[in-house]
Design an enzyme around this catalytic site. Structure first.
Site, short mmCIF file in Angstrom:
data_model
loop_
_atom_site.label_atom_id
_atom_site.label_comp_id
_atom_site.label_asym_id
_atom_site.label_seq_id
_atom_site.Cartn_x
_atom_site.Cartn_y
_atom_site.Cartn_z
N SER A 1 49.62 79.12 16.03
CA SER A 1 49.82 77.82 15.74
C SER A 1 50.76 77.47 14.68
O SER A 1 51.26 76.37 14.34
CB SER A 1 48.62 76.99 15.66
OG SER A 1 47.65 77.51 14.46
N HIS B 1 45.89 77.22 21.93
CA HIS B 1 47.06 76.11 21.81
C HIS B 1 48.00 76.55 22.98
O HIS B 1 48.97 75.73 23.09
CB HIS B 1 47.89 76.65 20.70
CG HIS B 1 47.38 76.25 19.30
ND1 HIS B 1 47.55 74.98 18.68
CD2 HIS B 1 46.30 76.94 18.41
CE1 HIS B 1 46.80 74.71 17.56
NE2 HIS B 1 46.28 75.97 17.35
N LYS C 1 42.12 70.50 21.99
CA LYS C 1 43.45 70.49 21.91
C LYS C 1 44.23 69.60 23.34
O LYS C 1 43.98 68.60 23.45
CB LYS C 1 44.23 71.66 21.36
CG LYS C 1 43.58 72.07 20.25
CD LYS C 1 44.29 73.39 19.72
CE LYS C 1 43.35 74.24 18.75
NZ LYS C 1 43.17 73.62 17.43
N1 PMP Z 1 41.65 79.49 17.77
C1 PMP Z 1 42.79 79.05 17.41
C2 PMP Z 1 44.05 80.07 17.47
C3 PMP Z 1 42.95 77.78 16.64
O1 PMP Z 1 44.06 77.44 16.57
C4 PMP Z 1 41.78 77.04 16.73
C5 PMP Z 1 41.80 75.59 16.15
N2 PMP Z 1 42.61 75.39 15.31
C6 PMP Z 1 40.57 77.52 17.08
C7 PMP Z 1 40.30 78.74 17.80
C8 PMP Z 1 39.28 76.68 16.88
O2 PMP Z 1 39.18 75.63 17.67
P1 PMP Z 1 38.48 74.35 17.40
O3 PMP Z 1 39.08 73.35 16.56
O4 PMP Z 1 37.96 73.89 18.78
O5 PMP Z 1 37.37 74.86 16.56
#
Ligand code: PMP
Length: 394
Positions: free
Chosen positions: A185, A213, A244
């Site tokens: 991300s 993502h 997301k």
């Molecule tokens: N894995 C990745 C690659 C993420 O970017 C994120 C959130 N930014 C998460 C897991 C965690 O997800 P959540 O926001 O639903 O806790």
């Protein structure tokens, strides 16, 4: 001396960024007008820095399911899945996720963060090995810290580097869990998944793919990068989030191995926390049905992606990924220019994300745009015009 002394460098870095005007970190969003527009600093702006890739947060059908469930089941389950927090809807969502992949098992967690924590820390035990891509999300690193496996970090997106590390493990590679993401991300880049799969197979190791993502974005039915590359049969575990593309909150782990069910008995982040609220589960089930059924949302998102990548390319920006995707990360030479870009975009009515060290890989200063199916052609034109204004001012 105070317990708070250690936060002084962080406080100074934050003050540096946000001394005047709207702060670029933890930016207050004063109102939400639609999935693509909100109010920041008292003015209406295009939201180009959310993870609302399919724009489903305000979808009437999704809201109706949540409302119905809220009114019938109440605000929360008040308990863990292992105690009083397993309603039919939680199990139904797990069956629907498993069915989408054509796999026997899926487990729902209260956040995506916990899905990684609860899967990684539990699957890789004391005598096992974890092989993590160096650019992994914090939840992956934290999963390694919570568990007892020996952790080995390999170079970002480098299957040859992973290969060398697995070779050193010899026959122990059969107890090694490799973790990669479907879309990183920060830079918006994708892994060479087929090459990672080849290395994993040759060493008899296991592969967990975090599609946080990439779920909803890639693949004919939106299941993610593994589906897009025809590699679903080669992945052992997929972790995903509801926060997301699905527009809610929660996470999951799905697997072609029916033994995943055993994880329910051992995964601390699954057992020792309350289950997601019924309204969130109901909204997620409706959103999942929309994602899997298609419905043109993905096509709209991809039209926007192609348009933005072409425009940024024509402006001569250096991007974090050469493959277009829902995140476009513009690499800027230093923190000041990244901050000036962020402020300039906001003044031109576009909210993006500023990402600076230590949050970024390789100490990069980034301005990140994330796109949504909810961005109309007019929104896209305005985002691109805002970059045009910055170019003129430069
Ligand atoms: N894995 C990745 C690659 C993420 O970017 C994120 C959130 N930014 C998460 C897991 C965690 O997800 P959540 O926001 O639903 O806790």
């Amino acid at each position: 001396m105070s317990l708070f002394d250690k936060f002084a460098p962080l406080a100074a870095a934050r003050a540096d960024l946000g001394a005047h005007g709207t702060p670029p970190v933890a930016t207050p969003i004063e109102d939400i007008i639609s999935a693509a527009e909100g109010v920041i600093g008292g003015r209406r702006v295009i939201l180009a820095g959310t993870n609302n890739y399919l724009g489903l947060t305000l979808e009437p059908e999704v809201i109706a399911s949540a409302r119905e469930s809220l009114e019938h089941f109440g605000t929360g389950t008040t308990g863990s899945r292992m105690a009083n927090g397993s309603y039919h809807a939680h199990a139904s969502l797990e069956r629907e996720l498993a069915a989408a992949y054509g796999w026997p098992s899926a487990m729902v967690f209260s956040t995506g963060y916990q899905a990684n924590l609860g899967s990684i820390a539990t699957l890789a035990g004391k005598d096992d090995f974890l092989l993590l891509d160096s650019d992994s999300h914090a939840s992956i690193y934290d999963g390694a810290r919570l568990g007892a496996a020996q952790t080995i970090v390999f170079r970002h997106n480098d299957p040859a580097n992973l290969d060398r590390r697995l070779t050193r493990l010899g026959s122990d590679a059969s107890r090694a869990l490799i973790v990669v993401e479907g879309l990183y991300s920060m830079l918006g880049d994708q892994p060479p998944l087929a090459d990672f799969v080849e290395v994993k197979r040759r060493h008899g190791a296991w592969l967990l793919l975090d599609e946080a993502h990439s779920f909803g974005v890639f693949g004919a039915t939106g299941l993610g990068l593994a589906e897009a590359h025809g590699l679903l049969d080669d992945v052992d575990f997929v972790v995903g989030t509801f926060s997301k593309s699905l527009g809610g909150i929660g996470g999951f782990c799905a697997s072609p191995h029916a033994e995943l069910e055993l994880m329910r008995l051992a995964s601390r982040p699954y057992i020792f926390t309350a289950s997601p609220s019924p309204a969130v589960i109901a909204a997620t089930r409706t959103a999942l049905a929309r994602v899997v059924a298609g419905s043109g949302l993905r096509q709209r998102l991809w039209n926007n992606i192609d348009k933005l990548y072409d425009a940024l390319d024509s402006f001569g920006y250096r991007l974090g990924s050469d493959k277009p995707g829902p995140v476009a990360a513009i690499i800027l030479p230093d923190r000041e220019s990244a901050l000036a870009h962020w402020r300039g975009l906001l003044e031109n009515g576009v909210y993006a994300n500023l990402m600076v060290p230590p949050a970024t890989p390789k100490g990069l200063n980034l301005l990140r745009i994330s796109l949504s199916a909810a961005h109309t052609p007019e929104h896209m034109d305005r985002i691109i015009q805002a970059f045009g204004q910055l170019q003129k001012a430069a």
